[in-house]
Design a protein around this motif. Structure first.
Motif, PDB file in Angstrom:
ATOM      1  N   GLY A 347     -53.647 -14.952 -47.680  1.00  0.00           N
ATOM      2  CA  GLY A 347     -52.414 -16.047 -46.847  1.00  0.00           C
ATOM      3  C   GLY A 347     -51.682 -16.727 -48.105  1.00  0.00           C
ATOM      4  N   SER A 348     -50.608 -16.852 -48.152  1.00  0.00           N
ATOM      5  CA  SER A 348     -49.899 -17.686 -49.160  1.00  0.00           C
ATOM      6  C   SER A 348     -50.151 -19.315 -48.533  1.00  0.00           C
ATOM      7  CB  SER A 348     -48.083 -17.000 -48.585  1.00  0.00           C
ATOM      8  OG  SER A 348     -47.875 -17.749 -47.359  1.00  0.00           O
ATOM      9  N   GLY A 349     -50.183 -19.558 -47.359  1.00  0.00           N
ATOM     10  CA  GLY A 349     -50.000 -21.007 -47.063  1.00  0.00           C
ATOM     11  C   GLY A 349     -51.444 -22.094 -47.489  1.00  0.00           C
ATOM     12  N   PRO A 350     -51.927 -22.996 -46.733  1.00  0.00           N
ATOM     13  CA  PRO A 350     -53.231 -23.709 -47.344  1.00  0.00           C
ATOM     14  C   PRO A 350     -53.870 -22.561 -46.634  1.00  0.00           C
ATOM     15  CG  PRO A 350     -51.439 -25.104 -46.862  1.00  0.00           C
ATOM     16  CD  PRO A 350     -50.559 -23.885 -46.513  1.00  0.00           C
ATOM     17  N   PRO A 351     -55.310 -22.601 -46.872  1.00  0.00           N
ATOM     18  CA  PRO A 351     -56.224 -22.540 -46.078  1.00  0.00           C
ATOM     19  C   PRO A 351     -56.817 -22.404 -45.275  1.00  0.00           C
ATOM     20  CG  PRO A 351     -57.166 -23.222 -48.110  1.00  0.00           C
ATOM     21  CD  PRO A 351     -55.380 -23.335 -48.203  1.00  0.00           C
ATOM     22  N   PRO A 352     -57.422 -22.104 -44.813  1.00  0.00           N
ATOM     23  CA  PRO A 352     -57.730 -22.653 -43.114  1.00  0.00           C
ATOM     24  C   PRO A 352     -58.954 -23.563 -43.474  1.00  0.00           C
ATOM     25  CG  PRO A 352     -58.112 -19.670 -43.093  1.00  0.00           C
ATOM     26  CD  PRO A 352     -57.848 -20.452 -44.605  1.00  0.00           C
ATOM     27  N   ALA A 353     -58.921 -24.313 -41.915  1.00  0.00           N
ATOM     28  CA  ALA A 353     -59.904 -25.425 -42.349  1.00  0.00           C
ATOM     29  C   ALA A 353     -61.337 -25.124 -41.549  1.00  0.00           C
ATOM     30  CB  ALA A 353     -59.303 -26.536 -42.006  1.00  0.00           C
ATOM     31  N   PRO A 354     -62.318 -25.375 -42.102  1.00  0.00           N
ATOM     32  CA  PRO A 354     -64.103 -25.175 -41.007  1.00  0.00           C
ATOM     33  C   PRO A 354     -63.073 -25.578 -39.042  1.00  0.00           C
ATOM     34  CG  PRO A 354     -64.523 -27.001 -42.539  1.00  0.00           C
ATOM     35  CD  PRO A 354     -63.206 -27.084 -42.455  1.00  0.00           C
ATOM     36  N   GLY A 391     -65.029  -9.779 -33.960  1.00  0.00           N
ATOM     37  CA  GLY A 391     -64.215  -9.667 -33.728  1.00  0.00           C
ATOM     38  C   GLY A 391     -63.815 -11.245 -34.755  1.00  0.00           C
ATOM     39  N   VAL A 392     -62.588 -11.293 -34.657  1.00  0.00           N
ATOM     40  CA  VAL A 392     -62.596 -13.025 -34.961  1.00  0.00           C
ATOM     41  C   VAL A 392     -61.916 -13.373 -33.458  1.00  0.00           C
ATOM     42  CG1 VAL A 392     -61.588 -14.460 -37.060  1.00  0.00           C
ATOM     43  CG2 VAL A 392     -62.587 -12.190 -37.088  1.00  0.00           C
ATOM     44  N   GLY A 393     -61.705 -14.778 -33.420  1.00  0.00           N
ATOM     45  CA  GLY A 393     -61.046 -15.503 -32.515  1.00  0.00           C
ATOM     46  C   GLY A 393     -60.992 -16.502 -33.458  1.00  0.00           C
ATOM     47  N   PHE A 394     -59.296 -16.956 -32.779  1.00  0.00           N
ATOM     48  CA  PHE A 394     -58.454 -18.151 -34.275  1.00  0.00           C
ATOM     49  C   PHE A 394     -58.520 -19.238 -32.617  1.00  0.00           C
ATOM     50  CE2 PHE A 394     -57.883 -14.448 -36.252  1.00  0.00           C
ATOM     51  CZ  PHE A 394     -58.144 -14.333 -37.350  1.00  0.00           C
ATOM     52  N   ALA A 395     -58.361 -21.151 -33.428  1.00  0.00           N
ATOM     53  CA  ALA A 395     -57.962 -22.183 -32.407  1.00  0.00           C
ATOM     54  C   ALA A 395     -56.759 -22.353 -33.492  1.00  0.00           C
ATOM     55  CB  ALA A 395     -58.530 -22.958 -32.743  1.00  0.00           C
ATOM     56  N   TYR A 399     -52.827 -18.554 -38.033  1.00  0.00           N
ATOM     57  CA  TYR A 399     -53.653 -17.890 -38.686  1.00  0.00           C
ATOM     58  C   TYR A 399     -53.805 -16.958 -37.757  1.00  0.00           C
ATOM     59  CZ  TYR A 399     -54.554 -21.635 -42.151  1.00  0.00           C
ATOM     60  OH  TYR A 399     -54.718 -22.886 -43.178  1.00  0.00           O
ATOM     61  N   LYS A 400     -53.924 -15.441 -38.487  1.00  0.00           N
ATOM     62  CA  LYS A 400     -54.516 -14.420 -37.256  1.00  0.00           C
ATOM     63  C   LYS A 400     -55.140 -13.038 -38.519  1.00  0.00           C
ATOM     64  CE  LYS A 400     -49.763 -11.936 -38.550  1.00  0.00           C
ATOM     65  NZ  LYS A 400     -48.425 -11.548 -38.812  1.00  0.00           N
ATOM     66  N   LEU A 401     -55.885 -12.825 -37.919  1.00  0.00           N
ATOM     67  CA  LEU A 401     -56.942 -11.441 -38.412  1.00  0.00           C
ATOM     68  C   LEU A 401     -55.872 -10.608 -39.373  1.00  0.00           C
ATOM     69  CD1 LEU A 401     -59.735 -10.189 -39.445  1.00  0.00           C
ATOM     70  CD2 LEU A 401     -59.560  -9.003 -36.969  1.00  0.00           C
ATOM     71  N   ALA A 402     -56.713 -10.039 -40.562  1.00  0.00           N
ATOM     72  CA  ALA A 402     -55.652  -9.212 -41.073  1.00  0.00           C
ATOM     73  C   ALA A 402     -56.195  -7.996 -41.355  1.00  0.00           C
ATOM     74  CB  ALA A 402     -55.600  -9.290 -42.466  1.00  0.00           C
ATOM     75  N   LEU A 430     -60.890 -10.414 -43.324  1.00  0.00           N
ATOM     76  CA  LEU A 430     -59.654 -10.713 -44.321  1.00  0.00           C
ATOM     77  C   LEU A 430     -58.629 -11.665 -43.302  1.00  0.00           C
ATOM     78  CD1 LEU A 430     -58.334  -7.416 -46.137  1.00  0.00           C
ATOM     79  CD2 LEU A 430     -60.314  -9.421 -47.222  1.00  0.00           C
ATOM     80  N   ILE A 431     -58.228 -12.526 -43.899  1.00  0.00           N
ATOM     81  CA  ILE A 431     -57.490 -13.840 -42.729  1.00  0.00           C
ATOM     82  C   ILE A 431     -56.004 -14.212 -43.398  1.00  0.00           C
ATOM     83  CG2 ILE A 431     -57.742 -16.165 -42.079  1.00  0.00           C
ATOM     84  CD1 ILE A 431     -59.737 -14.389 -40.487  1.00  0.00           C
ATOM     85  N   THR A 432     -55.349 -14.013 -42.747  1.00  0.00           N
ATOM     86  CA  THR A 432     -53.535 -13.768 -43.514  1.00  0.00           C
ATOM     87  C   THR A 432     -52.675 -15.086 -42.583  1.00  0.00           C
ATOM     88  OG1 THR A 432     -52.119 -13.381 -44.163  1.00  0.00           O
ATOM     89  CG2 THR A 432     -52.199 -12.749 -41.940  1.00  0.00           C
ATOM     90  N   ASP A 433     -51.955 -16.021 -43.154  1.00  0.00           N
ATOM     91  CA  ASP A 433     -50.999 -17.087 -41.853  1.00  0.00           C
ATOM     92  C   ASP A 433     -50.266 -15.637 -41.462  1.00  0.00           C
ATOM     93  OD1 ASP A 433     -50.163 -16.570 -44.889  1.00  0.00           O
ATOM     94  OD2 ASP A 433     -50.087 -18.126 -45.238  1.00  0.00           O
ATOM     95  N   ASP A 434     -49.384 -16.676 -40.888  1.00  0.00           N
ATOM     96  CA  ASP A 434     -48.185 -16.589 -39.968  1.00  0.00           C
ATOM     97  C   ASP A 434     -46.980 -17.340 -40.774  1.00  0.00           C
ATOM     98  OD1 ASP A 434     -46.439 -15.751 -38.354  1.00  0.00           O
ATOM     99  OD2 ASP A 434     -47.139 -16.324 -36.623  1.00  0.00           O
ATOM    100  N   LEU A 435     -46.113 -16.709 -41.505  1.00  0.00           N
ATOM    101  CA  LEU A 435     -45.428 -17.617 -41.306  1.00  0.00           C
ATOM    102  C   LEU A 435     -44.011 -18.587 -40.960  1.00  0.00           C
ATOM    103  CD1 LEU A 435     -43.933 -15.401 -44.645  1.00  0.00           C
ATOM    104  CD2 LEU A 435     -45.363 -17.464 -44.849  1.00  0.00           C
TER     105      LEU A 435
END
Length: 450
Positions: A347-354, A391-395, A399-402, A430-435
């Motif tokens: 992604g283009s924004g800050p990366p995911p945190a723990p 699979g990948v689940g997001f809190a 972020y979302k799965l690419a 691969l993880i990306t962000d939602d602008l």
């Protein structure tokens, strides 16, 4: 079937207008920035008996089960009992709270009055009128004495609730603690009911372990124990228990080997547990030997865990009947499939945190998950054989799965066949962000404290 749900308050233009024309114009000028912010859940935790706010309460938000589970979100109440979860991903949630000396509580919407109520969070939803009342729990305290009448430190003390019919103890909602250096213990946050008190001493050595146990006040089995009745909020003291030597016990011993090579396996975790959750565990020696002693004769579940040995071995679980004296049981372990790889943020924004997402491997009847810790690699050991899906689940809302790649193959949403000893060591997630979700918008708060 999913239970009923409760909707929160959706932010409208009238509420936005309250914060001023500057914010209003900025939102209207950038329609992308006005969406994708997720929701907000906040409230207070109070004593159900006095209404006093409670500080330092553990509060957590559990997403309803989905195809790919997301990590649990955690918070603690402040001095005013206030807690908040921001940027909550749209979906259905359950809310829980727990504090020492109080009963564990699940939030129930007072309008619905249904324990299966879910909180529904939509984009830009604010739920701010939550009040969680915690009931004081009962407590039991006392001392544990060894066979020579001396205070016994480090003893595991458990309260097992009796079933409503009183026919036998239950292994659900078991409260446990350990004695201090003076042999004293205290169990709190107890629900009203009838209980059986059990003390366990585990003496663990290299490749072996020995069990000693007793039921209150001085019994060999739960059937001959004296039940303890606890009323709402009641405090019971001087509930003491004495160990004494047992005349009859079972021993289980054997060797654990690689099923393909026959080589002994060191460091394998071997455990036995009966239907009342009484048991022992140890790790095998350098020559694969193990020995567990002091068990009451009966039926046990024997299990092994060897995920960290080599590339890992598949877990085993079998029921065995142990007679008094020595029971010889050898175990053969099959090499487990291994799934490992890297996490790449594109992604283009800050990366995911723990804690922002969880990686899972799903089988027909079970799943294994790894919470993201901030490390760029992941590894699943000790997996069973069979058809599986990653699979990948997001809190985190932003972020979302690419894609999930294995070599040059896109395996997103696909099942793969795993065999004993398989190695899938070059999986890329691969993880990306939602602008829209990462656009900065000033938070709009409703009343914080109902």
């Amino acid at each position: 079937m999913m239970g009923p749900y409760r909707r929160g308050t959706l932010i409208g233009l009238s509420l936005i207008a309250v914060v001023g024309s500057v914010l209003m114009s900025s939102l209207l000028a950038d329609p992308v920035a006005a969406r994708g912010r997720g929701g907000r859940i906040e409230g207070v935790v109070v004593s159900a008996t006095t209404g006093t706010p409670l500080a330092d309460v553990r509060v957590w938000l559990d997403p309803a089960m989905t195809t790919d589970p997301a990590p649990r979100r955690r918070a603690r109440s402040d001095r005013q009992g206030h807690f908040v979860f921001t940027n909550v991903r749209p979906g259905l949630y359950r809310l829980y709270a727990q504090k020492e000396d109080y009963l564990f509580a699940e939030y129930v919407d007072p309008q619905a009055g249904d324990a299966q109520t879910y909180l529904q969070v939509d984009d830009q939803t604010i739920i701010s009128d939550i009040v969680i009342g915690l009931q004081p729990g009962g407590s039991v305290s006392g001392s544990i004495w060894d066979e020579q009448g001396r205070p016994a430190s480090g003893i595991i003390v458990k309260l097992l609730p009796l079933t409503p019919s009183g026919e036998r103890p239950s292994t659900t909602r078991v409260n446990s603690t350990r004695t201090d250096e003076q042999g004293r213990y205290r169990l709190s946050g107890l629900r009203p009911g009838r209980y059986i008190l059990r003390a366990e001493r585990h003496i663990v050595d290299r490749g072996s372990a020995r069990l000693a146990f007793a039921y209150y006040p001085d019994a060999d089995s739960w059937a001959s124990a004296v039940p303890i009745d606890i009323n709402a909020g009641e405090t019971l003291t001087d509930i003491d228990l004495n160990f004494h030597p047992r005349t009859e016990s079972a021993i289980i011993a054997g060797v654990v080997v690689d099923a393909q090579t026959g080589d002994p396996l060191p460091g394998v975790s071997v455990s036995v547990v009966d239907e009342l959750n009484l048991g022992l565990r140890t790790k095998t020696t350098a020559d694969g030997q193990y020995r567990l002693e002091g068990l009451p004769p009966g039926t046990y579940a024997l299990s092994t865990h060897a995920e960290t040995i080599g590339q890992g071995y598949m877990r085993t679980l079998e029921n065995i009947a142990l007679a008094p004296g020595l029971n010889a049981v050898d175990v053969e372990l099959q090499p487990a499939p291994l799934i490992a790889g890297t996490i790449e943020y594109i992604g283009s924004g800050p990366p995911p945190a723990p804690g922002d997402f969880m990686i899972s491997v799903h089988f027909a009847r079970q799943s294994q998950g790894i919470r993201y810790t901030g490390q760029p690699t992941f590894e699943f050991r000790g997996l069973p054989a069979g058809r599986a899906r990653i699979g990948v689940g997001f809190a985190a809302i932003q972020y979302k799965l690419a894609a999930i790649l294995y070599g040059d193959q896109d395996i997103t949403g696909q099942t793969i066949e795993l065999h004993p000893g398989d190695q899938l060591a070059d999986v890329r997630i691969l993880i990306t962000d939602d602008l829209a979700a990462t656009s900065e918008i000033k938070e709009i708060d409703e009343v914080r404290h109902p």
